[in-house]
Enzyme design. Sequence first.
Site, mmCIF file in Angstrom:
data_model
loop_
_atom_site.group_PDB
_atom_site.id
_atom_site.type_symbol
_atom_site.label_atom_id
_atom_site.label_comp_id
_atom_site.label_asym_id
_atom_site.label_seq_id
_atom_site.Cartn_x
_atom_site.Cartn_y
_atom_site.Cartn_z
ATOM 1 N N ARG A 105 -8.630 10.664 -5.694
ATOM 2 C CA ARG A 105 -9.890 9.852 -5.422
ATOM 3 C C ARG A 105 -11.214 10.860 -5.200
ATOM 4 N NH1 ARG A 105 -12.549 6.848 -4.235
ATOM 5 N NH2 ARG A 105 -12.446 5.494 -2.435
ATOM 6 N N ARG A 138 -4.132 6.219 0.628
ATOM 7 C CA ARG A 138 -4.937 7.378 1.130
ATOM 8 C C ARG A 138 -4.005 8.242 1.957
ATOM 9 N NH1 ARG A 138 -9.632 3.711 3.174
ATOM 10 N NH2 ARG A 138 -7.725 2.263 3.030
ATOM 11 N N ARG A 197 0.856 -1.146 -0.101
ATOM 12 C CA ARG A 197 0.190 0.083 -0.058
ATOM 13 C C ARG A 197 0.863 1.218 0.081
ATOM 14 N NH1 ARG A 197 -5.480 -1.306 1.892
ATOM 15 N NH2 ARG A 197 -5.984 -2.934 0.385
ATOM 16 N N TYR A 201 -13.555 -13.516 0.270
ATOM 17 C CA TYR A 201 -14.209 -12.438 -0.078
ATOM 18 C C TYR A 201 -15.329 -12.883 -0.833
ATOM 19 C CZ TYR A 201 -10.825 -9.304 1.745
ATOM 20 O OH TYR A 201 -10.202 -8.471 2.487
ATOM 21 N N ASP A 257 -6.349 -3.967 -7.559
ATOM 22 C CA ASP A 257 -6.941 -4.606 -6.289
ATOM 23 C C ASP A 257 -6.951 -6.191 -6.466
ATOM 24 O OD1 ASP A 257 -8.050 -3.641 -3.635
ATOM 25 O OD2 ASP A 257 -9.285 -5.501 -4.296
#
Length: 344
Positions: free
Chosen positions: A37, A28, A24, A150, A73
């Site tokens: 974003r 963010r 990562r 998931y 992703d």
Amino acid sequence: MANLRFLEACRRQPVDATPVWFMRQAGRYMAEYRALREEHSLLEICRTPELAAEVTLQPIRRIEVDAAILFSDLLLPLEPMGLPFDFVKGEGPQLERPIGSPADIDRLRTFEPRAALAPVLDAIKLVQRELAGRVPLIGFVGAPFTLASYAIEGGHSSNFARTKALMYGHPEAWHRLSERLAAAAAEYLVAQIEAGVDAVQIFDSWVGVLSQADYREFALPHTRRIFDAVGRRVPTIHFGTGTAVILGELREAGGDVIGVDWRIPIDVAWERIGLDRGVQGNLDPTVLLGPTERMFSQVDDILARVGGRPGHVFNLGHGILPMTPVEHVQMLAQYVHSASRRAR
Ligand code: CP3
């Protein structure tokens, strides 16, 4: 390639300084990512080659990392398999119709990644053109267990109860699902290598919830198929968290380098993995929140435990947290380089 440290360490060759990259490393915690974003959703960025390439390069401009990781992703292959999802603000991924029964597994589709995931492969080509050999580029896929979790839970889970209920209750269906996921991941990873990535990481982020025996029965054979499909084309990294007791099994499944989290000292982990493999890790991501003195002393500890043995790639035990000050990430990468150079 101007900077070979990362690829050399993956091959357990001596390096001038310990290579470092961060899971990562784009995201963010960076103002330029947050700005993008505001205009685009996460999936839009992943599906637009120019945007994915731009975000991949953001940390390369600001932080002294020795590798880029493709911005994408883990869940992208689920959609062309017939499991559409979206990212919901504050909650993470949400599948429209998670797998609820063995019959749902038989309805899954196979797909050709060169068509269904073409924007990701185009992003790889764009990034490689822009990087022009400055640092290597890492591609990635999810391992069958983490992807299945998931697909079954429909989003994040704390106990993986639905996943394990299907695994124990319908083992043959579980293996069918895992075979499908492994085949899709393997083809997708090979397509990424053809598009130009220099190394690959297989993320099995949540596999630490399995016992040793369950890992061996329900996960290992499927993950191994992905490593077998890649073969010796590019260096491979096998990552999971909470894996201290299954490091030997992860090694058996595959990977030139095994990723380790912060719960186990890196030298103890390396002994368990075997010294004929590389090791990646293992700073606790929360240490980056500060104070920086503690961050530096933790780096010193990791480097001392590694003791200059070839085959160490410095990373965090998991991804950078969104509230991390960008200056701390910059200082950390610089410090890993200077401290490891001094120690040589
Ligand atoms: O590491 C990198 O810089 C490359 C980019 C990357 C992303 N996801 C972008 C992303 C990578 C390697 C991933 C892999 C991924 N995706 C994993 C395995 C890695 C890990 O963390 O263990 C998993 C489990 C996923 C699934 C996923 N994607 C979740 C659970 C979430 C929500 C959690 C969160 O942090 O909000 C995502 C969203 C996601 N993928 C973000 C990023 C940067 C969040 C950023 C945003 O919303 O803009």
